[in-house]
Design an enzyme around this catalytic site. Structure first.
Site, short mmCIF file in Angstrom:
data_model
loop_
_atom_site.label_atom_id
_atom_site.label_comp_id
_atom_site.label_asym_id
_atom_site.label_seq_id
_atom_site.Cartn_x
_atom_site.Cartn_y
_atom_site.Cartn_z
N ASN A 16 -10.30 2.33 0.54
CA ASN A 16 -11.73 2.50 0.33
C ASN A 16 -12.15 2.34 2.63
O ASN A 16 -13.17 2.64 2.82
CB ASN A 16 -12.23 1.48 -0.20
CG ASN A 16 -12.60 1.36 -1.41
OD1 ASN A 16 -13.22 2.58 -2.12
ND2 ASN A 16 -11.88 0.74 -2.05
N GLU A 34 -5.29 5.61 5.91
CA GLU A 34 -4.91 6.89 4.61
C GLU A 34 -6.56 7.61 4.95
O GLU A 34 -7.11 7.55 4.44
CB GLU A 34 -5.07 6.18 3.03
CG GLU A 34 -4.22 4.79 2.69
CD GLU A 34 -4.13 4.52 1.20
OE1 GLU A 34 -4.91 5.31 0.20
OE2 GLU A 34 -4.07 3.59 1.25
N TYR A 78 2.17 9.03 -6.66
CA TYR A 78 1.19 8.38 -7.61
C TYR A 78 -0.09 8.97 -7.06
O TYR A 78 -0.04 9.80 -6.09
CB TYR A 78 1.16 7.37 -8.24
CG TYR A 78 1.01 6.40 -7.41
CD1 TYR A 78 0.05 5.92 -6.36
CD2 TYR A 78 1.83 5.49 -6.21
CE1 TYR A 78 -0.66 4.90 -5.19
CE2 TYR A 78 1.45 3.95 -5.40
CZ TYR A 78 0.55 4.20 -5.10
OH TYR A 78 0.17 3.03 -4.29
#
Length: 477
Positions: free
Chosen positions: A114, A154, A221
């Site tokens: 986020n 990220e 994942y």
């Protein structure tokens, strides 16, 4: 049980450290993230620091702090995290877990999905902003008692567009300067990184970043999900025959085995590589209730969990409760070594005790640095679905350590004995530790004139510098 007084907690901690050092030299790590927003979840999904078992992980990571474009740290939820203005003091309580288990390392994570990528890019490209971030980080870690930083950008070179950005190179410089800023204080530096080759090679020069990171937490994942055109499982251990039909070769990279082999071949040392596993599944809504095999079509995200409340996601705790209450069909995918389940038009690919046991065995076979968990609050932490709290985490520990916990001990352990033989604290002695003048393995804790006597396990001696039991070769006896 021991008294909750600080003196006894420290004594108990010394014993745990001693036993841990004596009992094992296993270098595996169990790195556990806590998503702190889970404290606001409803009902049985509410997860706070008080729900963490400090003996089930070697490293606990507090997620997340934010980053400003100026390079300053940003506390995202000041009321929860801090004590100022009658705040809840979550960070203080988080780091206080080390009073119970002093072998535990705590880190603060900066970033997350986020938080995006742009602000990291701006900071990493500017020497003054990097310096401000490092200074802010060191002060924050010192002030609050963490053991280090987890950088969760990220992802470098992705999710944003800036003129003349060179994230891949700037990321190396950022890590180098961070390490130089943290190392004098003995602070740990880890990073959460993207996994599959086609993504990772955009973001990372792997041989160049390795020297600056103590652990590399590979997020293996979200390899498949509702963004794909057909059904796929969140984190398959191995690929499937169907993957080979993909002309781009990307599908063949979207499994744990391929990810680990890429990172190793690209230059990551096995002992620093920590395999990230999900404690949640990805849900889909089937296009047709009869088409529920892997590779079948779907129309988008499936149901949300009643605690996490995010469409397309089910924590293991949410799913296991659903399976107790509803008639779900559970299947095992033999090629990929992972389970999936479906009910009418709802479908989920997830992890269970069996699949995580196989992933932990894979870590041992490839001599990796351990397993990283995202995240604690999605395990069955209350034991609602069985006879044990944290069944997934316990299974990982059993495989990696041959024990329910890394140290072989639990919060209920109480095996320290006390005696006053051989030494007596002076009546006016200040509170603290004293090593026996004739036996390096014996030590005493003085508290208001009372003498508490302890002995390190065989092969260990009391180290006055660290106030813990240590290998005799490291103790100036």
């Amino acid at each position: 049980m021991w008294s909750s007084s600080s003196g006894y907690l420290v004594l108990f901690g010394v014993f745990l450290l001693a036993t841990s050092l004596a009992a094992q030299k296993n270098t595996s790590n169990v790195v556990c993230y806590q998503g702190t927003w889970s404290t606001y979840r409803p009902g049985l999904g509410k997860f706070g620091v008080e729900d963490i078992d400090p003996f089930l992980c070697t490293h606990l990571i507090y997620a997340f702090l934010g980053i400003e474009e100026t390079g300053q740290l940003r506390v995202i939820d000041a009321y929860l995290d801090l004590e100022d203005n009658s705040g809840r003091g979550n960070i203080k309580n988080f780091n206080a877990l080390k009073l119970k288990n002093p072998t535990l390392k705590t880190l603060v994570a900066v970033g997350g999905w986020n938080e995006g990528s742009k602000k990291f890019s701006l900071v990493a490209s500017d020497p003054a902003k990097r310096s401000r971030f490092i200074d802010d980080t060191v002060k924050f870690i010192q002030r609050h008692g963490f053991d280090g930083l987890d950088l969760d950008w990220e992802y470098p070179g992705q999710r944003h567009s800036l003129e003349n950005d060179d994230d891949r190179t700037n990321y190396i410089t950022f890590l180098k300067e961070l390490k130089e800023g943290l190392q004098p204080f003995g602070f740990i530096l880890t990073a959460a990184v993207g996994s599959a080759q086609f993504s990772a090679e955009i973001s990372y020069d792997i041989p160049a970043i390795v020297p600056y990171l103590d652990l590399i937490n590979v997020m293996a994942y979200d390899l498949h999900g509702p963004w794909d055109p057909v059904l796929g499982i969140n984190a398959p251990l191995y690929g499937s025959k169907k993957d080979k039909s993909d002309a781009t070769g990307r599908q063949q990279q979207l499994n744990v085995d391929a990810i680990v082999k890429y990172w190793l071949q690209a230059g990551a040392p096995a002992e620093k590589l920590v395999l990230g596993v999900p404690f949640y599944g990805r849900t889909f809504t089937l296009a047709n209730a009869e088409d529920h095999e892997l590779g079948s079509p779907h129309i988008g995200k499936g149901i949300a969990g009643k605690y996490s409340r995010e469409p397309g996601v089910l924590g293991y705790n949410e799913l296991c409760e659903l399976m107790q209450q509803e008639d779900w069909t559970q299947k095992w995918e033999e090629e990929q070594n992972v389970p999936y389940a479906y009910k009418q038009r709802q479908w989920v690919g997830y992890e269970d005790v069996r699949s995580l046991s196989l992933k932990a065995q894979y870590v041992l076979e490839h001599q990796l640095g351990g397993i990283m968990i995202w995240s604690l609050e999605s395990d069955d932490f209350r034991g609602t679905c069985g006879n044990q709290r944290y069944p997934l985490l316990h299974e990982i520990n059993k495989v990696l350590f041959g024990s329910e916990t890394p140290s072989g001990l639990t919060d209920e352990s109480n095996e320290i004995t006390e005696s006053n033989e051989g030494y007596s604290c002076p009546a006016d002695a200040t509170e603290g530790y004293v090593r026996d003048p004739e036996n390096c393995s014996k030590f005493y804790f003085c508290n208001d004139g009372i003498t508490h006597s302890f002995e390190c396990p065989s092969g260990l001696g009391f180290d006055p510098n660290t106030k813990s039991c240590n290998y005799l070769s490291s103790v100036n006896c």
